[in-house]
Design an enzyme around this catalytic site. Structure first.
Site, PDB file in Angstrom:
ATOM      1  N   TYR A   1      37.767  47.203  40.357  1.00 48.89           N
ATOM      2  CA  TYR A   1      38.505  47.521  39.129  1.00 48.89           C
ATOM      3  C   TYR A   1      39.057  46.215  38.559  1.00 48.89           C
ATOM      4  O   TYR A   1      40.249  46.031  38.363  1.00 48.89           O
ATOM      5  CB  TYR A   1      39.621  48.547  39.379  1.00 48.89           C
ATOM      6  CG  TYR A   1      39.855  49.400  38.143  1.00 48.89           C
ATOM      7  CD1 TYR A   1      38.935  50.380  37.777  1.00 48.89           C
ATOM      8  CD2 TYR A   1      40.947  49.187  37.315  1.00 48.89           C
ATOM      9  CE1 TYR A   1      39.113  51.127  36.625  1.00 48.89           C
ATOM     10  CE2 TYR A   1      41.126  49.931  36.167  1.00 48.89           C
ATOM     11  CZ  TYR A   1      40.206  50.894  35.828  1.00 48.89           C
ATOM     12  OH  TYR A   1      40.383  51.627  34.685  1.00 48.89           O
ATOM     13  N   LEU A   2      38.117  45.329  38.305  1.00 50.40           N
ATOM     14  CA  LEU A   2      38.458  43.920  38.067  1.00 50.40           C
ATOM     15  C   LEU A   2      39.168  43.699  36.734  1.00 50.40           C
ATOM     16  O   LEU A   2      38.874  44.364  35.739  1.00 50.40           O
ATOM     17  CB  LEU A   2      37.182  43.076  38.124  1.00 50.40           C
ATOM     18  CG  LEU A   2      36.409  43.173  39.441  1.00 50.40           C
ATOM     19  CD1 LEU A   2      35.162  42.292  39.389  1.00 50.40           C
ATOM     20  CD2 LEU A   2      37.275  42.797  40.638  1.00 50.40           C
TER      21      LEU A   2
ATOM     22  N   HIS B   1      41.492  38.762  38.682  1.00 50.85           N
ATOM     23  CA  HIS B   1      40.338  38.565  39.577  1.00 50.85           C
ATOM     24  C   HIS B   1      39.404  37.497  39.004  1.00 50.85           C
ATOM     25  O   HIS B   1      38.890  36.644  39.741  1.00 50.85           O
ATOM     26  CB  HIS B   1      39.543  39.867  39.730  1.00 50.85           C
ATOM     27  CG  HIS B   1      40.299  40.995  40.364  1.00 50.85           C
ATOM     28  ND1 HIS B   1      40.691  42.109  39.663  1.00 50.85           N
ATOM     29  CD2 HIS B   1      40.722  41.191  41.648  1.00 50.85           C
ATOM     30  CE1 HIS B   1      41.312  42.957  40.482  1.00 50.85           C
ATOM     31  NE2 HIS B   1      41.360  42.425  41.690  1.00 50.85           N
TER      32      HIS B   1
ATOM     33  N   GLN C   1      43.094  49.510  55.461  1.00 45.65           N
ATOM     34  CA  GLN C   1      44.403  48.963  55.095  1.00 45.65           C
ATOM     35  C   GLN C   1      45.290  49.964  54.372  1.00 45.65           C
ATOM     36  O   GLN C   1      46.379  49.611  53.924  1.00 45.65           O
ATOM     37  CB  GLN C   1      44.241  47.693  54.256  1.00 45.65           C
ATOM     38  CG  GLN C   1      43.700  47.933  52.854  1.00 45.65           C
ATOM     39  CD  GLN C   1      43.320  46.635  52.173  1.00 45.65           C
ATOM     40  OE1 GLN C   1      42.403  45.946  52.601  1.00 45.65           O
ATOM     41  NE2 GLN C   1      44.027  46.285  51.107  1.00 45.65           N
TER      42      GLN C   1
ATOM     43  N   ASP D   1      49.381  38.381  45.703  1.00 43.21           N
ATOM     44  CA  ASP D   1      49.602  38.984  47.025  1.00 43.21           C
ATOM     45  C   ASP D   1      50.002  37.849  47.967  1.00 43.21           C
ATOM     46  O   ASP D   1      49.213  37.402  48.800  1.00 43.21           O
ATOM     47  CB  ASP D   1      48.328  39.685  47.486  1.00 43.21           C
ATOM     48  CG  ASP D   1      47.947  40.815  46.557  1.00 43.21           C
ATOM     49  OD1 ASP D   1      48.323  41.949  46.814  1.00 43.21           O
ATOM     50  OD2 ASP D   1      47.268  40.545  45.538  1.00 43.21           O
TER      51      ASP D   1
ATOM     52  N   GLN E   1      49.879  38.214  51.751  1.00 43.16           N
ATOM     53  CA  GLN E   1      48.466  38.308  52.175  1.00 43.16           C
ATOM     54  C   GLN E   1      47.832  36.923  52.233  1.00 43.16           C
ATOM     55  O   GLN E   1      47.132  36.580  53.187  1.00 43.16           O
ATOM     56  CB  GLN E   1      47.725  39.199  51.183  1.00 43.16           C
ATOM     57  CG  GLN E   1      46.217  39.166  51.313  1.00 43.16           C
ATOM     58  CD  GLN E   1      45.558  40.176  50.387  1.00 43.16           C
ATOM     59  OE1 GLN E   1      45.620  41.363  50.651  1.00 43.16           O
ATOM     60  NE2 GLN E   1      44.935  39.711  49.316  1.00 43.16           N
TER      61      GLN E   1
ATOM     62  N   SER F   1      47.329  43.892  37.658  1.00 41.98           N
ATOM     63  CA  SER F   1      47.039  44.596  38.905  1.00 41.98           C
ATOM     64  C   SER F   1      46.132  45.767  38.575  1.00 41.98           C
ATOM     65  O   SER F   1      46.270  46.391  37.509  1.00 41.98           O
ATOM     66  CB  SER F   1      48.342  45.125  39.517  1.00 41.98           C
ATOM     67  OG  SER F   1      48.067  46.117  40.480  1.00 41.98           O
ATOM     68  N   SER F   2      45.221  46.067  39.486  1.00 36.55           N
ATOM     69  CA  SER F   2      44.339  47.229  39.274  1.00 36.55           C
ATOM     70  C   SER F   2      45.168  48.505  39.166  1.00 36.55           C
ATOM     71  O   SER F   2      44.752  49.478  38.541  1.00 36.55           O
ATOM     72  CB  SER F   2      43.347  47.366  40.428  1.00 36.55           C
ATOM     73  OG  SER F   2      42.646  46.154  40.599  1.00 36.55           O
TER      74      SER F   2
END
Ligand code: AMP
Length: 317
Positions: free
Chosen positions: A32-33, A37, A61, A184, A187, A219-220
């Site tokens: 869902y770019l 991204h 996850q 993120d 992450q 964000s997606s």
């Protein structure tokens, strides 16, 4: 642009590229770019000859209570966006990364609970274990300290799942470089630490956050915000930007700064999950902002949980 669906095909393709003496960058995504991204793809181009983007929504996850089933996807749209960049040579979009040639204990009857070794039953913790109740996948990578705070505290299976799927992607694609967004932040730090601790021969690059014109971090999940919630969500960037200004004016108490962020976001209608001010590398909370820190936040708007952060490099004097 090649579209590759099988692990073995992906590995063979990468090895051909490397045999030709070319360097390879991997950009892992869940699809869902958006422009965030695509900024990673552009960053990748500065570090390698050939770019592979992976698109895979990883059940390992997500906890069963989380939003795996409503996570947005649009593979055809993603492929179009990636081909339009003109710099992506391959997209790896496996149907299932947890299918193995050598079976697990499939002959055993399906189990809905797992033993922890002491005879006690434990509920499955991620959607992967819930879906694959044969227990065929049982190996997990954990970055023990860094995974505990912030998002790891609210989403206990998240980073175990991320570190594991990224390890799998690294073994399948064998890139020289991998690009992660600082959006993120935790992450990115966890993957960097994992690569160092486990001697992966892969350089990890952290790429800057891309925002909408009004400041909301892309964000997606933004697509799931109602118009009202989307407006309220602007309070996140507002609060973080104000915090940075306040620090530059000499306000160094983490408690004060966190309190103001809390107020701004709550007053707008958001429900704070956490606000933390932590060292940029250690991710350990600090009481006073006297070294490079990052302010990290997670907040709910309606049923959508958003994360964002801001780095503060210049300590107040
Ligand atoms: P996701 O598809 O959400 O798993 O994200 C894939 C990669 O894109 C991760 O490394 C994210 O940190 C990165 N990313 C997502 N949103 C942004 C953004 N707004 N700016 C920069 N990177 C992002």
């Amino acid at each position: 642009m090649e579209v590759i669906r099988e692990k073995a095909d992906m590995r063979a393709w990468s090895r051909r590229i490397r045999r030709d003496g070319k360097s390879l960058a991997l950009v892992p995504t869940m699809g869902y770019l958006h422009e965030g991204h695509l900024s990673l793809v552009r960053e990748a181009k500065a570090h390698a000859d050939v770019i592979v983007v992976s698109v895979y929504v990883n059940p390992g996850q997500f906890a069963p209570s989380e939003d795996l089933s409503t996570y947005p996807s649009d593979l055809q749209g993603d492929l179009l966006k990636l081909s339009q960049t003109g710099v992506v040579q391959a997209v790896f979009c496996p149907r299932n990364l947890y299918d193995y040639d050598t079976p697990g204990p499939l002959s055993a009857p399906p189990r809905h609970h797992f033993s922890n070794g002491s005879g006690e039953k434990q509920a499955p913790v991620s959607c992967l274990e819930k879906e694959r109740c044969d227990g065929t996948h049982e190996t997990w990578v954990r970055v023990e300290r860094l995974e505990k705070g912030m998002c790891g505290a609210s989403r206990p299976v998240l980073f175990r799942g991320v570190a594991t799927v990224v390890t799998k992607l690294f073994h399948i694609v064998e890139p020289d470089v991998a690009i992660f967004g600082k959006k993120d932040y935790q992450q990115w730090r966890i993957i960097s630490r994992m690569v160092r601790d486990l001697d992966f021969a892969i350089e990890i690059i952290g790429s800057e956050i891309v925002r909408e014109a009004d400041g909301l971090a892309m964000s997606s999940r933004n697509v799931r915000l109602s118009p009202r919630d989307r407006k309220q969500a602007l309070s996140i960037n507002k609060a973080l930007s104000e915090a940075k200004v306040n620090v530059s004016k000499g306000s160094i108490s983490s408690q004060d700064i966190k309190h103001r962020i809390f107020q701004t976001v709550s007053d707008s209608g958001g429900r704070i999950d956490y606000v933390e001010i932590v060292g940029q590398e250690s991710l350990e909370p600090v009481e006073k902002i006297e070294c490079p820190v990052v302010i990290c936040i997670a907040a709910w708007f309606g049923d959508v949980r958003l994360i964002d952060n801001i780095e503060i490099d210049v300590p107040a004097v």
